[in-house]
Design a protein around this motif. Structure first.
Motif, PDB file in Angstrom:
ATOM      1  N   THR A  95       0.672  -1.742  -0.187  1.00  0.00           N
ATOM      2  CA  THR A  95       0.558  -0.327  -0.197  1.00  0.00           C
ATOM      3  C   THR A  95       0.781   1.355  -0.100  1.00  0.00           C
ATOM      4  O   THR A  95       1.958   1.336   0.632  1.00  0.00           O
ATOM      5  CB  THR A  95      -0.919  -0.002   1.522  1.00  0.00           C
ATOM      6  OG1 THR A  95      -1.997  -0.997   1.276  1.00  0.00           O
ATOM      7  CG2 THR A  95      -1.973   1.295   1.072  1.00  0.00           C
ATOM      8  N   LYS A 100      -3.921   0.455  -2.500  1.00  0.00           N
ATOM      9  CA  LYS A 100      -3.738  -0.630  -2.513  1.00  0.00           C
ATOM     10  C   LYS A 100      -3.084  -1.666  -3.431  1.00  0.00           C
ATOM     11  O   LYS A 100      -3.688  -0.936  -4.649  1.00  0.00           O
ATOM     12  CB  LYS A 100      -4.216  -1.873  -1.693  1.00  0.00           C
ATOM     13  CG  LYS A 100      -3.999  -2.830  -1.989  1.00  0.00           C
ATOM     14  CD  LYS A 100      -5.336  -3.790  -1.629  1.00  0.00           C
ATOM     15  CE  LYS A 100      -4.933  -5.562  -1.342  1.00  0.00           C
ATOM     16  NZ  LYS A 100      -5.664  -6.245  -0.644  1.00  0.00           N
ATOM     17  N   SER A 102      -1.838  -4.405  -5.886  1.00  0.00           N
ATOM     18  CA  SER A 102      -1.637  -6.171  -5.783  1.00  0.00           C
ATOM     19  C   SER A 102      -1.231  -6.248  -7.631  1.00  0.00           C
ATOM     20  O   SER A 102      -1.434  -6.224  -9.015  1.00  0.00           O
ATOM     21  CB  SER A 102      -2.598  -7.180  -5.687  1.00  0.00           C
ATOM     22  OG  SER A 102      -2.601  -8.319  -6.092  1.00  0.00           O
ATOM     23  N   VAL A 119      -3.084  -4.490  -9.870  1.00  0.00           N
ATOM     24  CA  VAL A 119      -4.671  -3.911  -9.614  1.00  0.00           C
ATOM     25  C   VAL A 119      -4.243  -3.185  -8.615  1.00  0.00           C
ATOM     26  O   VAL A 119      -3.175  -2.882  -7.470  1.00  0.00           O
ATOM     27  CB  VAL A 119      -5.351  -4.883  -9.321  1.00  0.00           C
ATOM     28  CG1 VAL A 119      -6.575  -4.595  -8.220  1.00  0.00           C
ATOM     29  CG2 VAL A 119      -5.577  -5.812 -10.650  1.00  0.00           C
ATOM     30  N   LEU A 120      -4.780  -1.627  -8.586  1.00  0.00           N
ATOM     31  CA  LEU A 120      -4.762  -0.940  -7.777  1.00  0.00           C
ATOM     32  C   LEU A 120      -6.117  -0.431  -7.101  1.00  0.00           C
ATOM     33  O   LEU A 120      -6.861  -0.181  -7.827  1.00  0.00           O
ATOM     34  CB  LEU A 120      -4.128   0.927  -8.849  1.00  0.00           C
ATOM     35  CG  LEU A 120      -2.687   0.771  -9.518  1.00  0.00           C
ATOM     36  CD1 LEU A 120      -2.694   2.352 -10.417  1.00  0.00           C
ATOM     37  CD2 LEU A 120      -1.533   0.385  -8.705  1.00  0.00           C
ATOM     38  N   THR A 121      -6.193  -0.603  -5.644  1.00  0.00           N
ATOM     39  CA  THR A 121      -7.359  -0.402  -5.188  1.00  0.00           C
ATOM     40  C   THR A 121      -7.674   0.682  -4.280  1.00  0.00           C
ATOM     41  O   THR A 121      -6.639   0.939  -3.659  1.00  0.00           O
ATOM     42  CB  THR A 121      -7.660  -1.639  -4.326  1.00  0.00           C
ATOM     43  OG1 THR A 121      -7.534  -3.082  -5.554  1.00  0.00           O
ATOM     44  CG2 THR A 121      -9.226  -1.591  -3.992  1.00  0.00           C
ATOM     45  N   ASN A 122      -8.047   2.083  -4.449  1.00  0.00           N
ATOM     46  CA  ASN A 122      -8.325   2.509  -3.510  1.00  0.00           C
ATOM     47  C   ASN A 122      -8.872   2.290  -2.219  1.00  0.00           C
ATOM     48  O   ASN A 122     -10.155   1.670  -2.063  1.00  0.00           O
ATOM     49  CB  ASN A 122      -8.856   3.920  -4.207  1.00  0.00           C
ATOM     50  CG  ASN A 122      -9.020   5.350  -3.671  1.00  0.00           C
ATOM     51  OD1 ASN A 122      -9.130   5.055  -1.952  1.00  0.00           O
ATOM     52  ND2 ASN A 122      -9.168   6.334  -3.787  1.00  0.00           N
ATOM     53  N   LYS A 227     -12.436   1.893  -5.604  1.00  0.00           N
ATOM     54  CA  LYS A 227     -12.306   1.409  -6.919  1.00  0.00           C
ATOM     55  C   LYS A 227     -11.301   0.824  -7.577  1.00  0.00           C
ATOM     56  O   LYS A 227     -10.314   0.791  -6.896  1.00  0.00           O
ATOM     57  CB  LYS A 227     -12.394   2.137  -7.939  1.00  0.00           C
ATOM     58  CG  LYS A 227     -14.294   3.182  -7.626  1.00  0.00           C
ATOM     59  CD  LYS A 227     -15.724   2.667  -8.294  1.00  0.00           C
ATOM     60  CE  LYS A 227     -17.056   2.753  -8.188  1.00  0.00           C
ATOM     61  NZ  LYS A 227     -17.862   1.921  -8.250  1.00  0.00           N
ATOM     62  N   GLN A 228     -10.885   0.018  -8.328  1.00  0.00           N
ATOM     63  CA  GLN A 228     -10.039  -0.093  -8.986  1.00  0.00           C
ATOM     64  C   GLN A 228      -9.569  -0.010 -10.315  1.00  0.00           C
ATOM     65  O   GLN A 228     -10.539   0.315 -11.242  1.00  0.00           O
ATOM     66  CB  GLN A 228     -10.142  -1.764  -9.065  1.00  0.00           C
ATOM     67  CG  GLN A 228      -9.958  -2.576  -7.993  1.00  0.00           C
ATOM     68  CD  GLN A 228     -10.213  -3.939  -7.391  1.00  0.00           C
ATOM     69  OE1 GLN A 228     -10.410  -4.644  -8.730  1.00  0.00           O
ATOM     70  NE2 GLN A 228     -10.136  -4.557  -6.257  1.00  0.00           N
ATOM     71  N   SER A 230      -6.852  -2.147 -13.326  1.00  0.00           N
ATOM     72  CA  SER A 230      -6.414  -2.994 -14.341  1.00  0.00           C
ATOM     73  C   SER A 230      -4.940  -2.536 -15.151  1.00  0.00           C
ATOM     74  O   SER A 230      -5.725  -1.795 -15.729  1.00  0.00           O
ATOM     75  CB  SER A 230      -6.961  -4.067 -14.372  1.00  0.00           C
ATOM     76  OG  SER A 230      -7.352  -4.613 -12.985  1.00  0.00           O
TER      77      SER A 230
END
Length: 266
Positions: A95, A100, A102, A119-122, A227-228, A230
């Motif tokens: 993070t 975040k 992955s 994958v980027l996740t807020n 939201k993500q 990719s």
């Protein structure tokens, strides 16, 4: 987790605990056997010679940090998992700035390609702005056998499917970094080497024969909470045929053409 090294028919490569390429424990970056026999003895390392340089970087709201061998900026851990058949997967996660990350490197041991999915996740609880992701490395495939750090670096395309490659003029080995997702990527050649994802995502660079790094950069205006995004990219290694090989190929095509003409006239 410790650094890991994976071998296949064509490629042998290392992955750091940060999720970046290069295993500092086994001193392995990336090697290539063009015969597909898994024999890497005497084959040059693309990434380890000189100053080993491979990374990915992440930016949020104009600030950024970098993950590279020995520099685990995002608190990531990497694991190698053996999956179905001949496929290995290296996964990492961490993070930065409420974002975040992955990352999954997928490798079929019968292939000459490393597939990476990011994958980027807020997870910040609010909207994040000015997001950037960068990846790159310094290719040195001509050094081990020819003491030459320079490579012929060529930008092949920009935007969706953006790609850049580096060819060792002595070995004839080429390594290509190409975007595979639906997002626009900026492909570049950098001297001095560059890790800033904002620069990687926007800088206009030129082809060169030099000891440069090559890289891809992505930029996103904003990402709402939960939201993500990719991203995907490949590292592909190939051997460029030598002039003598081209001659043999052309001669072979000529013989085939002559045989076809004889059959038609019979």
């Amino acid at each position: 987790m410790a650094d890991v090294t994976v071998s296949g028919d064509y490629l042998k490569f290392g992955v750091d605990t940060s999720g970046a390429l290069i295993d500092l424990t086994s001193l392995t970056g990336l090697q290539f056997d063009p015969t597909g026999s898994g024999n890497f003895g005497g084959q040059p390392d693309f990434l380890y010679p000189g100053t080993p340089f491979a990374f990915y970087s992440l930016g949020v709201n104009g600030f950024y940090d970098v993950a590279s061998p020995g520099a685990n900026a995002f608190g990531t851990t990497t694991a190698i998992l053996s999956l179905v058949g001949t496929t290995y997967v290296a996964t990492s996660g961490g993070t930065y700035g409420g974002l975040k990350i992955s990352q999954t490197i997928t490798f079929d041991t019968t292939s000459n390609i490393l597939h990476t999915a990011v994958v980027l996740t807020n997870v910040s609880g609010h909207t994040l702005n000015n997001i950037a992701y960068g990846v790159g490395f310094d290719p040195d495939q001509d050094y081990d056998n020819y003491s030459q750090f320079n490579t012929a670096n060529t930008i092949l395309g920009q935007g969706v499917g953006g790609s850049v490659e580096a060819t060792g003029v002595n070995t004839g080995y080429t390594i290509k970094l190409s975007s595979t997702g639906g997002w626009s990527a900026n492909a570049g050649v950098y001297l001095p080497w560059e890790t800033n994802p904002y620069t990687l995502a926007t800088a206009a660079t030129a082809n060169s024969y030099s000891d440069s790094s090559i890289g891809l950069g992505y930029h996103f205006d904003s990402l709402k909470n939960g939201k993500q995004i990719s991203i995907g990219y490949d590292v592909t290694v190939t051997a460029v045929p030598e002039p003598a090989t081209y001659g043999m190929l052309l001669a072979g095509l000529g013989l085939i053409g002559a045989a076809v003409r004889r059959r038609r006239s019979a």
